[in-house]
Write an enzyme that holds these catalytic residues in place. Structure first.
Site, PDB file in Angstrom:
ATOM      1  N   GLN A  13     -17.125   0.732  -5.149  1.00 20.64           N
ATOM      2  CA  GLN A  13     -17.249   0.633  -6.618  1.00 20.64           C
ATOM      3  C   GLN A  13     -17.810  -0.751  -6.876  1.00 20.64           C
ATOM      4  N   ARG A  34     -21.140   2.060   6.170  1.00 18.95           N
ATOM      5  CA  ARG A  34     -20.500   2.567   7.562  1.00 18.95           C
ATOM      6  C   ARG A  34     -21.375   4.115   7.720  1.00 18.95           C
ATOM      7  N   ASP A  59     -19.213  -1.629  10.765  1.00 18.42           N
ATOM      8  CA  ASP A  59     -17.814  -1.518  10.389  1.00 18.42           C
ATOM      9  C   ASP A  59     -16.903  -2.977  10.901  1.00 18.42           C
ATOM     10  N   SER A 126      -5.877  -9.047  -3.988  1.00 17.30           N
ATOM     11  CA  SER A 126      -5.396  -7.949  -4.561  1.00 17.30           C
ATOM     12  C   SER A 126      -3.921  -8.344  -5.381  1.00 17.30           C
ATOM     13  N   GLU A 128      -1.686  -6.395  -5.721  1.00 18.47           N
ATOM     14  CA  GLU A 128      -0.812  -5.684  -4.996  1.00 18.47           C
ATOM     15  C   GLU A 128       0.114  -6.701  -4.013  1.00 18.47           C
ATOM     16  N   TYR A 152      -0.838  -1.577   2.457  1.00 18.71           N
ATOM     17  CA  TYR A 152      -2.080  -2.081   1.983  1.00 18.71           C
ATOM     18  C   TYR A 152      -1.719  -3.696   1.536  1.00 18.71           C
ATOM     19  N   GLY A 188     -13.512   5.748  -7.199  1.00 17.28           N
ATOM     20  CA  GLY A 188     -12.971   6.804  -6.593  1.00 17.28           C
ATOM     21  C   GLY A 188     -11.983   7.683  -7.557  1.00 17.28           C
ATOM     22  N   THR A 193      -6.910   6.124 -12.773  1.00 22.13           N
ATOM     23  CA  THR A 193      -7.466   6.151 -13.907  1.00 22.13           C
ATOM     24  C   THR A 193      -8.945   7.406 -13.776  1.00 22.13           C
ATOM     25  N   GLY A 214       2.064  11.346  -9.937  1.00 20.96           N
ATOM     26  CA  GLY A 214       3.160  10.945  -9.455  1.00 20.96           C
ATOM     27  C   GLY A 214       3.982  10.360 -10.522  1.00 20.96           C
ATOM     28  N   ARG A 220      -0.110  -0.994 -15.148  1.00 12.41           N
ATOM     29  CA  ARG A 220      -0.912  -1.842 -14.583  1.00 12.41           C
ATOM     30  C   ARG A 220      -1.923  -2.494 -15.528  1.00 12.41           C
ATOM     31  N   ARG A 281       4.967   7.312  -4.039  1.00 11.37           N
ATOM     32  CA  ARG A 281       4.784   6.358  -2.888  1.00 11.37           C
ATOM     33  C   ARG A 281       6.177   5.907  -2.423  1.00 11.37           C
TER      34      ARG A 281
HETATM   35  P1  NAP Z   1     -13.826   0.801  -2.588  1.00 16.49           P
HETATM   36  O1  NAP Z   1     -14.529   1.648  -3.715  1.00 16.49           O
HETATM   37  O2  NAP Z   1     -12.755   1.712  -1.924  1.00 16.49           O
HETATM   38  O3  NAP Z   1     -14.824   0.580  -1.531  1.00 16.49           O
HETATM   39  C1  NAP Z   1     -14.533   0.029  -0.486  1.00 16.49           C
HETATM   40  C2  NAP Z   1     -15.640  -0.286   0.253  1.00 16.49           C
HETATM   41  O4  NAP Z   1     -15.243  -0.660   1.696  1.00 16.49           O
HETATM   42  C3  NAP Z   1     -16.647   1.323   0.892  1.00 16.49           C
HETATM   43  O5  NAP Z   1     -17.810   0.697   0.711  1.00 16.49           O
HETATM   44  C4  NAP Z   1     -16.029   1.606   1.966  1.00 16.49           C
HETATM   45  O6  NAP Z   1     -17.048   2.392   2.765  1.00 16.49           O
HETATM   46  C5  NAP Z   1     -16.001   0.162   2.796  1.00 16.49           C
HETATM   47  N1  NAP Z   1     -14.837   0.163   3.983  1.00 16.49           N
HETATM   48  C6  NAP Z   1     -13.805   0.646   4.280  1.00 16.49           C
HETATM   49  N2  NAP Z   1     -13.509   0.343   5.557  1.00 16.49           N
HETATM   50  C7  NAP Z   1     -14.521  -0.131   5.992  1.00 16.49           C
HETATM   51  C8  NAP Z   1     -14.694  -0.674   7.306  1.00 16.49           C
HETATM   52  N3  NAP Z   1     -13.843  -0.426   8.259  1.00 16.49           N
HETATM   53  N4  NAP Z   1     -15.770  -1.261   7.697  1.00 16.49           N
HETATM   54  C9  NAP Z   1     -16.846  -1.546   6.774  1.00 16.49           C
HETATM   55  N5  NAP Z   1     -16.716  -1.098   5.403  1.00 16.49           N
HETATM   56  C10 NAP Z   1     -15.504  -0.368   4.975  1.00 16.49           C
HETATM   57  O7  NAP Z   1     -13.019  -0.177  -3.288  1.00 16.49           O
HETATM   58  P2  NAP Z   1     -13.469  -1.095  -4.595  1.00 16.49           P
HETATM   59  O8  NAP Z   1     -12.685  -0.732  -5.717  1.00 16.49           O
HETATM   60  O9  NAP Z   1     -14.871  -1.392  -4.492  1.00 16.49           O
HETATM   61  O10 NAP Z   1     -12.663  -2.427  -4.287  1.00 16.49           O
HETATM   62  C11 NAP Z   1     -13.429  -3.755  -3.475  1.00 16.49           C
HETATM   63  C12 NAP Z   1     -12.270  -4.489  -2.680  1.00 16.49           C
HETATM   64  O11 NAP Z   1     -11.667  -4.893  -3.818  1.00 16.49           O
HETATM   65  C13 NAP Z   1     -11.621  -3.837  -1.610  1.00 16.49           C
HETATM   66  O12 NAP Z   1     -11.298  -4.944  -0.664  1.00 16.49           O
HETATM   67  C14 NAP Z   1     -10.273  -3.584  -2.581  1.00 16.49           C
HETATM   68  O13 NAP Z   1      -9.064  -3.546  -1.624  1.00 16.49           O
HETATM   69  C15 NAP Z   1     -10.101  -4.886  -3.545  1.00 16.49           C
HETATM   70  N6  NAP Z   1      -9.518  -4.771  -4.724  1.00 16.49           N
HETATM   71  C16 NAP Z   1      -9.725  -3.890  -5.442  1.00 16.49           C
HETATM   72  C17 NAP Z   1      -9.299  -3.636  -6.647  1.00 16.49           C
HETATM   73  C18 NAP Z   1      -9.607  -2.638  -7.615  1.00 16.49           C
HETATM   74  O14 NAP Z   1      -8.569  -2.540  -8.716  1.00 16.49           O
HETATM   75  N7  NAP Z   1     -10.431  -1.945  -7.559  1.00 16.49           N
HETATM   76  C19 NAP Z   1      -8.199  -4.616  -7.250  1.00 16.49           C
HETATM   77  C20 NAP Z   1      -8.130  -5.778  -6.166  1.00 16.49           C
HETATM   78  C21 NAP Z   1      -8.519  -5.725  -4.951  1.00 16.49           C
HETATM   79  P3  NAP Z   1     -17.028   4.059   2.659  1.00 16.49           P
HETATM   80  O15 NAP Z   1     -18.004   4.192   1.317  1.00 16.49           O
HETATM   81  O16 NAP Z   1     -17.932   4.077   3.893  1.00 16.49           O
HETATM   82  O17 NAP Z   1     -15.821   4.400   2.629  1.00 16.49           O
HETATM   83  O1  G4F Z   2      -4.924   3.900  -9.338  1.00 15.21           O
HETATM   84  P1  G4F Z   2      -3.951   3.569  -8.336  1.00 15.21           P
HETATM   85  O2  G4F Z   2      -4.093   4.417  -6.990  1.00 15.21           O
HETATM   86  O3  G4F Z   2      -4.002   2.138  -8.092  1.00 15.21           O
HETATM   87  P2  G4F Z   2      -3.385   0.916  -7.281  1.00 15.21           P
HETATM   88  O4  G4F Z   2      -1.951   1.706  -6.631  1.00 15.21           O
HETATM   89  O5  G4F Z   2      -2.454   0.400  -8.194  1.00 15.21           O
HETATM   90  O6  G4F Z   2      -4.093   0.166  -6.391  1.00 15.21           O
HETATM   91  C1  G4F Z   2      -5.302  -0.224  -6.996  1.00 15.21           C
HETATM   92  O7  G4F Z   2      -5.150  -1.495  -7.459  1.00 15.21           O
HETATM   93  C2  G4F Z   2      -4.849  -2.592  -6.654  1.00 15.21           C
HETATM   94  C3  G4F Z   2      -4.788  -3.944  -7.340  1.00 15.21           C
HETATM   95  O8  G4F Z   2      -3.450  -3.997  -7.899  1.00 15.21           O
HETATM   96  C4  G4F Z   2      -5.978  -2.616  -5.487  1.00 15.21           C
HETATM   97  F1  G4F Z   2      -5.757  -3.621  -4.688  1.00 15.21           F
HETATM   98  C5  G4F Z   2      -6.034  -1.601  -4.927  1.00 15.21           C
HETATM   99  O9  G4F Z   2      -7.315  -1.484  -3.831  1.00 15.21           O
HETATM  100  C6  G4F Z   2      -6.400  -0.207  -5.996  1.00 15.21           C
HETATM  101  O10 G4F Z   2      -7.644  -0.665  -6.320  1.00 15.21           O
HETATM  102  O11 G4F Z   2      -2.407   3.992  -8.914  1.00 15.21           O
HETATM  103  C7  G4F Z   2      -1.895   2.939  -9.970  1.00 15.21           C
HETATM  104  C8  G4F Z   2      -0.545   3.543 -10.424  1.00 15.21           C
HETATM  105  C9  G4F Z   2       0.402   3.512  -9.332  1.00 15.21           C
HETATM  106  O12 G4F Z   2       1.415   3.089  -9.891  1.00 15.21           O
HETATM  107  C10 G4F Z   2       0.410   4.878  -8.867  1.00 15.21           C
HETATM  108  O13 G4F Z   2       1.874   5.138  -8.351  1.00 15.21           O
HETATM  109  O14 G4F Z   2      -0.812   5.008 -10.723  1.00 15.21           O
HETATM  110  C11 G4F Z   2       0.355   5.799 -10.203  1.00 15.21           C
HETATM  111  N1  G4F Z   2       0.025   6.947  -9.978  1.00 15.21           N
HETATM  112  C12 G4F Z   2       0.579   8.040 -10.801  1.00 15.21           C
HETATM  113  N2  G4F Z   2       0.155   9.276 -10.337  1.00 15.21           N
HETATM  114  C13 G4F Z   2      -0.879   7.542  -9.095  1.00 15.21           C
HETATM  115  C14 G4F Z   2      -1.035   8.769  -9.502  1.00 15.21           C
HETATM  116  N3  G4F Z   2      -1.846   7.087  -8.557  1.00 15.21           N
HETATM  117  C15 G4F Z   2      -2.665   7.822  -7.972  1.00 15.21           C
HETATM  118  N4  G4F Z   2      -3.740   7.215  -7.267  1.00 15.21           N
HETATM  119  N5  G4F Z   2      -2.786   9.072  -8.014  1.00 15.21           N
HETATM  120  C16 G4F Z   2      -1.972   9.749  -8.651  1.00 15.21           C
HETATM  121  O15 G4F Z   2      -1.746  10.982  -8.751  1.00 15.21           O
END
Ligand code: NAP
Ligand code: G4F
Length: 323
Positions: A13, A34, A59, A126, A128, A152, A188, A193, A214, A220, A281
């Site tokens: 994303q 990858r 990777d 993050s 988290e 995580y 994803g 959301t 869940g 959030r 969780r």
């Molecule tokens: P994402 O959509 O899940 O994208 C993750 C990316 O990492 C994908 O391109 C994935 O490739 C790649 N990847 C996973 N494992 C890998 C590996 N072993 N080697 C190389 N590439 C790998 O996540 P995002 O929402 O864009 O988030 C970007 C970053 O910000 C992540 O590090 C996440 O933990 C962090 N973050 C996200 C949020 C959020 O709310 N979105 C908040 C705080 C921090 P594939 O497509 O092949 O799986």
């Molecule tokens: O959308 P979530 O899976 O995001 P979560 O766990 O907050 O993590 C995301 O944000 C982090 C930053 O704080 C990033 F670092 C991380 O990479 C990721 O992008 O879940 C949000 C909330 C949670 O409390 C979860 O328990 O939604 C609740 N939830 C309730 N039902 C659910 C569901 N989450 C998911 N994924 N699926 C459910 O069915």
């Protein structure tokens, strides 16, 4: 000379929005993808800009390829966005999560230290990492104690500390962006959301009848990826390397998310949402709300989207997609 950026996780994303943003600013953009068995969908988020990108198979867990790519690209800026980013799944695959998110980050930092010390480094940290710690005023900030409650969160805390330590110990330009949740139509669909929005639209058009979730009571601080990748570039280009919090400062529960989304589609979420144990969780982060005053005041960062405009955009995306 154009700046050269290397983005890990470019197919994700944030990687896709960041690549677009850096290309708009005239950067030469390189990215690591990858190998996957379904090649057709692998670069779906970046196919529209594919001809402008330089992509490498790699990777983060393979230190040899990380070294080779950094040696070849010699980037001015490295954005480390690659991660096993799903919190619930991290309980199922904790070792892979640590190998990618912690050791993968170390592999990049070591490569930079040894063969590209001019590279600035951004680490996708993050909210988290805070776990369930909240300051008395109801916010999390840089000074809030970090106490992760998932593999995580723990993996990200290790990477956060390494990023700080390579800055203080080796004097490298390394920064953490502690980003709170951020979403978009490119999110994803197993994150809450996009799962809620996509399924609500499917229910409206008769494709599904229920939405299984869940915990509905966790809260959030949800922003938009488009806004947050802009913060990443600002963070890395600030003269002094340091860490920052990026957030909207507003928080909503999963229940609020359901209520707003179903209302917008002319439905009542209570008629369709059922809870399923499998989405709970082992341990939950209950409440996130970030204080982003510093980045707003010092770097002038300001989000364009509100929670409502973001969800509306996601609804529009799925409505036109499913039609
Ligand atoms: P994402 O959509 O899940 O994208 C993750 C990316 O990492 C994908 O391109 C994935 O490739 C790649 N990847 C996973 N494992 C890998 C590996 N072993 N080697 C190389 N590439 C790998 O996540 P995002 O929402 O864009 O988030 C970007 C970053 O910000 C992540 O590090 C996440 O933990 C962090 N973050 C996200 C949020 C959020 O709310 N979105 C908040 C705080 C921090 P594939 O497509 O092949 O799986
Ligand atoms: O959308 P979530 O899976 O995001 P979560 O766990 O907050 O993590 C995301 O944000 C982090 C930053 O704080 C990033 F670092 C991380 O990479 C990721 O992008 O879940 C949000 C909330 C949670 O409390 C979860 O328990 O939604 C609740 N939830 C309730 N039902 C659910 C569901 N989450 C998911 N994924 N699926 C459910 O069915």
């Amino acid at each position: 000379m154009n700046k050269v950026a290397l983005i890990t996780g470019i197919s994700g994303q944030d990687g896709s929005y960041l690549a677009e943003h850096l290309l708009d600013l005239g950067y030469e953009v390189h990215g690591i993808i990858r190998r996957q068995s379904l090649t057709e969908r692998q670069t779906e988020r970046i196919d529209h800009i594919d001809h402008k990108l330089n992509l490498y198979y790699g990777d983060l867990t393979d230190e040899h390829c990380v070294y080779k790519i950094i040696q070849e690209v010699q980037p001015d800026e490295v954005y480390n966005l690659a991660a096993m980013s799903h919190v619930r799944v991290s309980f199922d695959i904790p070792a892979f999560t640590i190998k990618t998110n912690s050791l993968g980050t170390l592999n990049i930092l070591e490569a930079i230290r040894n063969i590209a010390p001019q590279s600035k480094f951004y680490q996708a940290s993050s909210s988290e990492m805070f776990g369930n710690n909240i300051d008395d005023d109801g916010f999390q900030r840089l000074s809030t104690t970090m106490n992760p409650v998932s593999p995580y969160g723990s993996s990200k805390l290790m990477a956060y500390n390494l990023t700080k330590q390579y800055r203080t110990g080796y004097k490298l330009h390394t920064c953490n962006g502690i980003l709170f949740n951020h979403e978009s139509p490119r999110r994803g669909t197993t994150f809450v959301t996009n799962k809620v929005v996509k399924t609500a639209v499917e229910i409206k058009y008769g494709i599904k009848t229920t939405l299984e979730l869940g915990n509905l009571d966790s809260s959030r601080d949800w922003g938009h990826s488009y806004d947050y990748v802009r913060a990443m570039r600002l963070i890395l280009n600030y003269e002094t390397p340091r860490d920052w919090v990026v957030s909207t400062g507003e928080t909503k529960s999963v229940r609020d998310l359901c209520e707003y989304t179903f209302n917008q589609l002319g439905m009542n979420y209570k008629d369709y949402v059922i809870q399923d144990e499998k989405y709970f969780r082992k341990e939950e982060v209950n409440y996130l709300r970030g204080d982003s005053t510093e980045i707003r005041e010092t770097l002038g960062w300001k989000p364009k989207y509100t929670f409502n405009t973001m969800i509306d955009e996601m609804i529009d995306f799925w409505e036109s997609n499913l039609k």
